[in-house]
Design an enzyme around this catalytic site. Structure first.
Site, PDB file in Angstrom:
ATOM      1  N   LYS A 181     -56.106  15.318  25.835  1.00 36.26           N
ATOM      2  CA  LYS A 181     -55.753  14.767  27.013  1.00 36.26           C
ATOM      3  C   LYS A 181     -55.818  13.199  26.832  1.00 36.26           C
ATOM      4  O   LYS A 181     -54.878  12.447  27.477  1.00 36.26           O
ATOM      5  CB  LYS A 181     -56.637  15.155  28.236  1.00 36.26           C
ATOM      6  CG  LYS A 181     -56.323  16.566  28.868  1.00 36.26           C
ATOM      7  CD  LYS A 181     -56.870  16.934  30.022  1.00 36.26           C
ATOM      8  CE  LYS A 181     -56.524  18.286  30.436  1.00 36.26           C
ATOM      9  NZ  LYS A 181     -57.382  19.111  31.262  1.00 36.26           N
ATOM     10  N   LYS A 231     -47.399  29.417  24.731  1.00 33.63           N
ATOM     11  CA  LYS A 231     -47.633  30.068  26.011  1.00 33.63           C
ATOM     12  C   LYS A 231     -47.151  29.373  27.279  1.00 33.63           C
ATOM     13  O   LYS A 231     -46.859  28.502  27.155  1.00 33.63           O
ATOM     14  CB  LYS A 231     -49.205  30.657  26.377  1.00 33.63           C
ATOM     15  CG  LYS A 231     -50.157  29.274  26.205  1.00 33.63           C
ATOM     16  CD  LYS A 231     -51.434  29.584  26.496  1.00 33.63           C
ATOM     17  CE  LYS A 231     -52.237  28.540  27.123  1.00 33.63           C
ATOM     18  NZ  LYS A 231     -53.453  28.746  27.756  1.00 33.63           N
ATOM     19  N   LYS A 287     -48.053  24.905  32.746  1.00 30.37           N
ATOM     20  CA  LYS A 287     -47.334  24.303  33.591  1.00 30.37           C
ATOM     21  C   LYS A 287     -46.688  23.004  32.820  1.00 30.37           C
ATOM     22  O   LYS A 287     -45.710  22.471  32.969  1.00 30.37           O
ATOM     23  CB  LYS A 287     -48.326  23.465  34.417  1.00 30.37           C
ATOM     24  CG  LYS A 287     -48.393  24.295  35.712  1.00 30.37           C
ATOM     25  CD  LYS A 287     -49.498  23.791  36.813  1.00 30.37           C
ATOM     26  CE  LYS A 287     -50.919  23.912  36.368  1.00 30.37           C
ATOM     27  NZ  LYS A 287     -51.479  24.894  37.281  1.00 30.37           N
TER      28      LYS A 287
END
Ligand code: TRP
Length: 357
Positions: free
Chosen positions: A116, A222, A225
Site C-alpha cells: 500500500k 482473484k 475491489k
C-alpha cells in the site's frame, strides 16, 4: 446453553465499497455457518478503511452498505455480535497503548504495508532487493507523496480489534495471515514484558479442506475491489449479466482434451461454486470435445450466479431502506462489544501502570 463458554470468533471487513462474490464465498457464507456454535463477533472496520483514500461521504455510505450486506447474507444479529469498529472508542485507546510495544521496523516489513505504501508513493512493482530504496522513499521529505502513519500501524489496530475482545479464532483470508501472526507476536510480547498471562494467542479459523479462491473476470488473479474485476452482491441482473458476458476467455480448444487457459479455468471455478455438478460436467465435456461455446457457458454462469446473489440483493435493498432497524442492530452490537472491550482496556491500563493517583 449459556453455562458452557463458547470460543470467541472475530472477523471484520473494511468498509471500502460494496461486497462482492469473493467476500461472500471467502467470508460471509463462512461467518454465517459459525453463528450457532461460537461466540461470533463480526464488525465493520471503518477505521481501517480510513487508512486508504479517506472520503467522508463514501465512508459513511459504505458502512451502511456493508452492514446491510452482512445482514442480507445471513449474519443474524440475534446470534452474532455485529458492530462498527468506530463505535468502540476503547479500540482507539488501546491502539495507542499497544503501539508502545510495536516496532516501526516490523511494521515497515509487513507485506501489506509495503504494497500500500508503494501505491501511495506511485512506485512500481518491487524488486526483492530494493528494501533500502523503499525505506528511503517512505521516509522521503516530499510531503505531497507521503505514506500516512495509519497505514504503517494498520496491524496494531487489527491486533487490538482481536485482542480487546480476547478472540481466539479469526477467520481471515490468506492475505491477512501475516497480520494475524503479528497479533500473536504482540500478544506474547505484552504478556512477557509485563509478566502476565493476559492475552490469548489467536489463530486462523481452520475450516478444513482447501480455501475457496474466487477468481475475477479479467482472466487472472482473484476477485477484488481494487482489481476492478468484481461481481457485486448488489449488482442488478442486467449489470451482472453484462459483466459475465464480457469476461475474458480465449480462442477455444483446438484439440480434444487441451489444457485450459487461466481465464477459462477461472470461469469453470466460478461455475463450480454456483452451478450444479451436472451443469459443470456438461461444460467440461463440451470443453474436452471442443464443442464448447463460451457464450453458452457465460449465459449459464450468469444465471447461476444470479440465483445466489438475487435473494441477497433483494434482502439488502429492503434492509437498506430500514434505518431504524440498522441503527438497532449496531446499537445492540456496540453495547455487547463495548462491554468486553472496556473490561480488557481497564485491565490493560492497570497492567501498564495507568492506575490513577
Ligand atoms: N484487515 C482485514 C482485511 O482487510 C480487516 C480487519 C480489520 C480484520 N480488523 C480485523 C479481520 C480483525 C479480522 C480481525 O480484510
Amino acid at each position: 446453553m449459556a453455562s458452557t463458554q463458547k470460543e470467541i470468533v472475530l472477523s471484520g471487513i473494511r468498509s471500502t465499497g460494496n461486497l462482492h462474490l469473493g467476500n461472500y464465498y471467502g467470508a460471509l457464507r463462512k461467518f454465517a455457518a459459525l453463528q450457532d456454535d461460537y461466540d461470533c463477533n463480526f464488525f465493520i472496520a471503518d477505521l481501517h478503511a480510513l487508512t486508504t483514500a479517506p472520503d467522508p461521504a463514501a465512508l459513511h455510505a459504505n458502512v451502511k452498505n456493508v452492514l446491510a450486506e452482512y445482514l442480507a447474507a445471513g449474519i443474524d444479529p440475534e446470534k452474532a455480535t455485529i458492530f462498527i469498529q468506530s463505535d468502540i472508542p476503547e479500540i482507539s485507546e488501546m491502539y495507542l497503548l499497544l503501539n508502545m510495544h510495536v516496532g516501526i521496523g516490523e511494521l515497515m516489513r509487513t507485506a501489506s504495508f509495503k504494497d500500500k505504501a508503494r501505491k501511495a508513493l506511485g512506485l512500481t512493482a518491487p524488486d526483492d532487493d530494493d528494501d533500502g530504496d523503499f525505506a528511503r522513499e517512505v521516509c522521503g521529505n516530499e510531503t505531497n507523496k507521503r505514506v500516512n502513519a495509519g497505514l504503517l500501524t494498520y496491524p496494531t489496530l487489527m491486533a487490538v480489534d482481536i485482542l480487546i475482545q480476547k478472540a481466539t479464532k479469526v477467520p481471515v483470508g490468506k492475505d491477512q495471515l501475516q497480520h494475524l501472526e503479528l497479533t500473536r507476536r504482540f500478544a506474547r510480547r505484552f504478556n512477557s514484558f509485563y509478566g502476565v498471562d493476559f492475552f490469548p494467542e489467536p489463530t486462523d479459523f481452520d475450516f478444513g479442506g482447501a480455501p475457496v479462491k474466487v477468481p475475477g473476470l479479467d482472466g487472472s488473479g482473484k476477485m477484488g475491489k481494487s482489481e476492478g474485476n468484481c461481481l457485486y452482491l448488489t449488482d442488478d441482473p442486467k449489470v451482472l449479466r453484462k459483466k459475465v458476458m464480457r469476461a475474458t476467455t480465449d480462442e477455444g480448444p483446438k484439440a480434444p482434451d487441451s489444457p485450459m487457459s487461466e481465464p477459462v479455468a477461472n470461469l469453470f471455478t466460478l461455475l463450480e461454486l454456483t452451478s450444479t455438478p451436472e451443469v459443470v460436467k456438461h461444460f467440461r465435456d463440451a470443453y474436452a470435445d471442443c464443442s464448447i461455446r463460451y457464450g453458452d457457458l457465460k449465459k449459464q454462469l450468469a444465471e447461476d450466479i444470479l440465483k445466489v446473489t438475487t435473494p441477497i440483493r433483494e434482502r439488502a435493498l429492503d434492509i437498506m431502506a430500514d434505518d431504524a432497524y440498522l441503527r438497532r442492530v449496531v446499537a445492540q452490537g456496540a453495547e455487547k462489544a463495548r462491554a468486553r472491550a472496556a473490561d480488557t482496556l481497564r485491565e490493560v491500563r492497570h497492567i501498564m501502570g495507568i492506575r490513577g493517583i
